[in-house]
Write a protein that holds these residues in place. Structure first.
Motif, short mmCIF file in Angstrom:
data_model
loop_
_atom_site.label_atom_id
_atom_site.label_comp_id
_atom_site.label_asym_id
_atom_site.label_seq_id
_atom_site.Cartn_x
_atom_site.Cartn_y
_atom_site.Cartn_z
N GLU A 122 -8.28 4.26 1.91
CA GLU A 122 -6.98 4.02 1.29
C GLU A 122 -7.02 4.26 -0.21
O GLU A 122 -6.02 4.66 -0.81
CB GLU A 122 -6.50 2.58 1.56
CG GLU A 122 -6.22 2.26 2.99
CD GLU A 122 -7.44 1.77 3.78
OE1 GLU A 122 -7.27 1.44 4.95
OE2 GLU A 122 -8.55 1.72 3.22
N ASP A 169 -0.50 -2.61 6.65
CA ASP A 169 -1.03 -2.09 7.92
C ASP A 169 -0.50 -0.69 8.20
O ASP A 169 -1.23 0.17 8.67
CB ASP A 169 -0.69 -3.04 9.07
CG ASP A 169 -1.44 -4.36 8.97
OD1 ASP A 169 -2.55 -4.38 8.39
OD2 ASP A 169 -0.90 -5.38 9.46
N GLY A 170 0.77 -0.47 7.90
CA GLY A 170 1.35 0.86 8.07
C GLY A 170 0.68 1.87 7.14
O GLY A 170 0.42 3.00 7.53
N ARG A 230 -2.38 1.68 5.96
CA ARG A 230 -3.74 1.88 6.48
C ARG A 230 -3.73 2.83 7.69
O ARG A 230 -4.53 3.75 7.77
CB ARG A 230 -4.35 0.54 6.86
CG ARG A 230 -5.82 0.58 7.17
CD ARG A 230 -6.40 -0.81 7.46
NE ARG A 230 -6.41 -1.63 6.25
CZ ARG A 230 -5.64 -2.71 6.05
NH1 ARG A 230 -4.80 -3.12 6.99
NH2 ARG A 230 -5.71 -3.40 4.95
N ARG A 231 -2.77 2.62 8.59
CA ARG A 231 -2.67 3.49 9.79
C ARG A 231 -2.39 4.93 9.38
O ARG A 231 -3.00 5.86 9.90
CB ARG A 231 -1.57 2.99 10.72
CG ARG A 231 -1.97 1.84 11.62
CD ARG A 231 -0.93 1.56 12.69
NE ARG A 231 0.40 1.31 12.15
CZ ARG A 231 0.84 0.12 11.74
NH1 ARG A 231 0.05 -0.93 11.81
NH2 ARG A 231 2.07 0.00 11.27
N HIS A 232 -1.48 5.13 8.45
CA HIS A 232 -1.13 6.48 8.02
C HIS A 232 -2.32 7.16 7.34
O HIS A 232 -2.58 8.34 7.55
CB HIS A 232 0.07 6.44 7.08
CG HIS A 232 0.70 7.77 6.90
ND1 HIS A 232 1.80 8.16 7.61
CD2 HIS A 232 0.36 8.83 6.13
CE1 HIS A 232 2.12 9.39 7.28
NE2 HIS A 232 1.26 9.82 6.37
N THR A 233 -3.05 6.39 6.55
CA THR A 233 -4.22 6.91 5.84
C THR A 233 -5.27 7.44 6.82
O THR A 233 -5.89 8.47 6.58
CB THR A 233 -4.82 5.81 4.96
OG1 THR A 233 -3.87 5.45 3.96
CG2 THR A 233 -6.09 6.25 4.28
N LYS A 234 -5.43 6.76 7.94
CA LYS A 234 -6.43 7.19 8.93
C LYS A 234 -6.17 8.61 9.41
O LYS A 234 -7.10 9.34 9.73
CB LYS A 234 -6.47 6.23 10.11
CG LYS A 234 -7.15 4.93 9.79
CD LYS A 234 -7.19 4.02 11.00
CE LYS A 234 -7.85 2.71 10.62
NZ LYS A 234 -7.88 1.76 11.73
N GLY A 235 -4.92 9.02 9.47
CA GLY A 235 -4.59 10.36 9.90
C GLY A 235 -4.74 11.41 8.81
O GLY A 235 -4.65 12.60 9.08
#
Length: 173
Positions: free
Chosen positions: A36, A120-121, A123-128
């Motif tokens: 992140e 959390d959103g 973090r989830r977007h960053t993973k992609g």
């Protein structure tokens, strides 16, 4: 806000960006090793007219705007009395009671209230977006990093080396 770090980004090479971070405060000597942090740095550079050295595609700009909303909280436009611009007669505090962050302000588009961030959103977007983020301390209060992203489009705005200051530290709200 008070700047915490000075960031030096090298020109991108394909999907890879290298750079360094230096603490502006002697008490700040720890750096986030989470992906992140790398995303925060590239969207912060994009948001600064003096830092972005190349254009982004409209879809990537929209994605970066969404990342800012997830990280900082979405701005909801209101009139001078606190009514929603998109829903006349409805108060922002009624429509968004549980989502309001308590922050409000005004910018070139007029007054707004801010909704709560969605870490959390973010973090989830960053993973992609991130394939790898490596950070190595080079001394007390400084570190070098390498960020590898899933698509070159995330780094298109970083054609040349750039230095800027930021409040982003890799921590999420």
């Amino acid at each position: 806000m008070t700047d915490i770090l000075e960031v030096a980004l090298n020109a991108r090479e394909g999907r890879t960006l290298t750079g360094s971070v230096t603490a502006l405060n002697a008490h700040h000597t720890k750096f986030s090793r989470r992906p992140e942090f790398g995303v925060q740095l590239i969207i912060d550079a994009w948001d600064r007219p003096d830092a972005a050295t190349g254009p982004l595609a409209p879809a990537t700009e929209a994605e970066f705007r969404r990342l800012f909303e997830l990280f900082m909280g979405r701005k909801v436009r209101v009139d001078a009395d606190g009514f929603l611009v998109d829903e006349p007669g409805v108060k922002a505090e009624e429509r968004h009671r549980r989502e309001l962050s308590g922050s409000f302000g005004s910018d070139e588009d007029g007054p707004f209230v801010s909704l709560k961030p969605d870490p959390d959103g973010f973090r989830r977007h960053t993973k992609g977006m991130v394939m790898a983020f490596e950070l190595a301390k080079t001394g007390r209060g400084s570190a070098d990093f390498t960020l590898k992203v899933t698509s070159e489009r995330y780094l298109a705005h970083l054609e040349n080396p750039v230095t800027f200051r930021t409040t982003f530290t890799g921590l999420l709200p």
